[in-house]
Write an enzyme that holds these catalytic residues in place. Structure first.
Site, PDB file in Angstrom:
ATOM      1  N   SER A 143       0.887  -1.175   0.000  1.00  0.00           N
ATOM      2  CA  SER A 143       0.000   0.000   0.000  1.00  0.00           C
ATOM      3  C   SER A 143       0.916   1.214   0.000  1.00  0.00           C
ATOM      4  CB  SER A 143      -0.852   0.020   1.273  1.00  0.00           C
ATOM      5  OG  SER A 143      -1.416   1.315   1.456  1.00  0.00           O
ATOM      6  N   TYR A 159      -0.878  -0.785  10.387  1.00  0.00           N
ATOM      7  CA  TYR A 159      -1.145  -1.039   8.965  1.00  0.00           C
ATOM      8  C   TYR A 159       0.074  -0.639   8.128  1.00  0.00           C
ATOM      9  CZ  TYR A 159      -3.482  -0.926   4.418  1.00  0.00           C
ATOM     10  OH  TYR A 159      -3.815  -1.140   3.099  1.00  0.00           O
ATOM     11  N   ALA A 161       3.196  -0.371   9.073  1.00  0.00           N
ATOM     12  CA  ALA A 161       4.318  -1.291   9.322  1.00  0.00           C
ATOM     13  C   ALA A 161       4.098  -2.609   8.592  1.00  0.00           C
ATOM     14  CB  ALA A 161       4.459  -1.533  10.827  1.00  0.00           C
ATOM     15  N   SER A 162       2.854  -3.093   8.602  1.00  0.00           N
ATOM     16  CA  SER A 162       2.563  -4.390   7.959  1.00  0.00           C
ATOM     17  C   SER A 162       2.773  -4.301   6.452  1.00  0.00           C
ATOM     18  CB  SER A 162       1.136  -4.841   8.285  1.00  0.00           C
ATOM     19  OG  SER A 162       0.175  -4.056   7.591  1.00  0.00           O
ATOM     20  N   LYS A 163       2.441  -3.164   5.862  1.00  0.00           N
ATOM     21  CA  LYS A 163       2.594  -3.019   4.413  1.00  0.00           C
ATOM     22  C   LYS A 163       4.049  -2.700   4.039  1.00  0.00           C
ATOM     23  CE  LYS A 163      -1.632  -3.915   3.185  1.00  0.00           C
ATOM     24  NZ  LYS A 163      -1.952  -5.086   2.347  1.00  0.00           N
TER      25      LYS A 163
END
Ligand code: NAD
Length: 255
Positions: A143, A159, A161-163
């Site tokens: 993203s 979010y 960090a996860s992307k």
């Protein structure tokens, strides 16, 4: 160039609805046999029924946070559909919460769906199907939030960090699996006009669109077209380790 996937088997995660559904639709219309993996049983069944009218599509219900179930699901798909040529990882959860309010449970859930499962699905598919056959193509979903900071109200540290992890897993996978002729890329969408987004307050949509150079949000089809391009061994034969930003130019002007 007409991008085709005739004779190829593709897994698309998170394809019961949203952008993943459109990716699965584009792949099946381009000749691929498609395994849809999603947590939502009823929505998955509906998607399989609709997309099944266009070609070979099977549904596999799986909660990607249950990491121990990933490799057995991949084995089942191979048995029922054949060896896997293409893996598209769309499944993800959007999360909006200011940094000071994020709980440990929220952090773990977002990381588990958006990045831990991405790694273990790549590990299962490459290990079982792609490395032995020395070919394959993977497209992950990052993203724009995984590339730079987001302003309120869209900020969401877990979010992002996860992307960001997806961008890095994509590069690392590309380097480690290149010797097996497996390409690993990602897309990083900006705002996408999904059904959820269509029901957002008009003022919020207007504010989201205004700074984008192309003055529109992406349609799911715009993202799926980028995914099919990267997944194709003909169109993107020498592209690996890349994250393709699809956002109407927003990132260029710092949206
Ligand atoms: N919509 C946007 O504006 C936008 C922007 C940038 C990136 N993205 C990314 O694009 C992807 C798709 O977004 P979308 O808007 O279509 O979302 P969506 O919520 O409509 O679809 C996500 C799908 O993932 C599935 N999923 C969620 N958790 C799962 C789990 N634990 N196991 C299996 N499946 C699970 C859901 O059931 C759903 O079908 C996501 O990775 C998202 O982060 C979306």
């Amino acid at each position: 160039m007409d991008i085709r996937f005739d004779g190829k088997v593709a897994i698309v995660t998170g394809a019961a609805r949203g952008i993943g559904y459109v990716c699965a639709e584009m792949l099946v219309e381009s000749g691929a046999k498609v395994a849809i993996v999603d947590i939502l049983a009823d929505t998955l069944a509906e998607a399989v029924e609709t997309l099944g009218k266009k070609g070979t599509v099977k549904g596999y219900q799986l909660d990607l946070t249950k990491v121990e179930d990933i490799a057995p699901t991949v084995s089942k798909i191979r048995e029922e559909m054949g060896e896997i040529d293409v893996l598209i990882q769309v499944a993800g959860i959007l999360a909006g919460n200011p940094a000071e309010k994020i709980t440990v449970a929220e952090w773990d859930k977002v990381m588990n769906v958006n990045s831990r499962s991405v790694f273990f699905m790549m590990q299962a598919v490459t290990g079982q199907s792609m490395i032995p056959r020395k070919s394959g193509s993977i497209v992950n979903f990052a993203s724009i939030a995984g590339i730079r900071g987001m302003k309120e109200p869209l900020c969401s540290a877990h979010y992002s960090a996860s992307k960001g992890a997806v961008v890095q897993l994509t590069q690392q996978g590309a380097v480690e699996w290149a010797k097996h002729d497996i390409r690993v890329n990602a897309v990083a969408p900006g705002g996408v006009l999904t059904n959820a987004m269509k029901s957002a307050p008009p003022e919020m949509l207007k504010n989201a669109i205004e700074p984008i150079p192309l003055k529109r949000l992406s349609k799911p089809e715009d993202i799926a077209a980028g995914v099919c391009f990267l997944a194709s061994d003909v169109a993107a034969n020498m592209i690996t380790g890349q994250t393709l930003i699809i956002d109407g130019g927003g990132a260029v002007v710092g949206v």
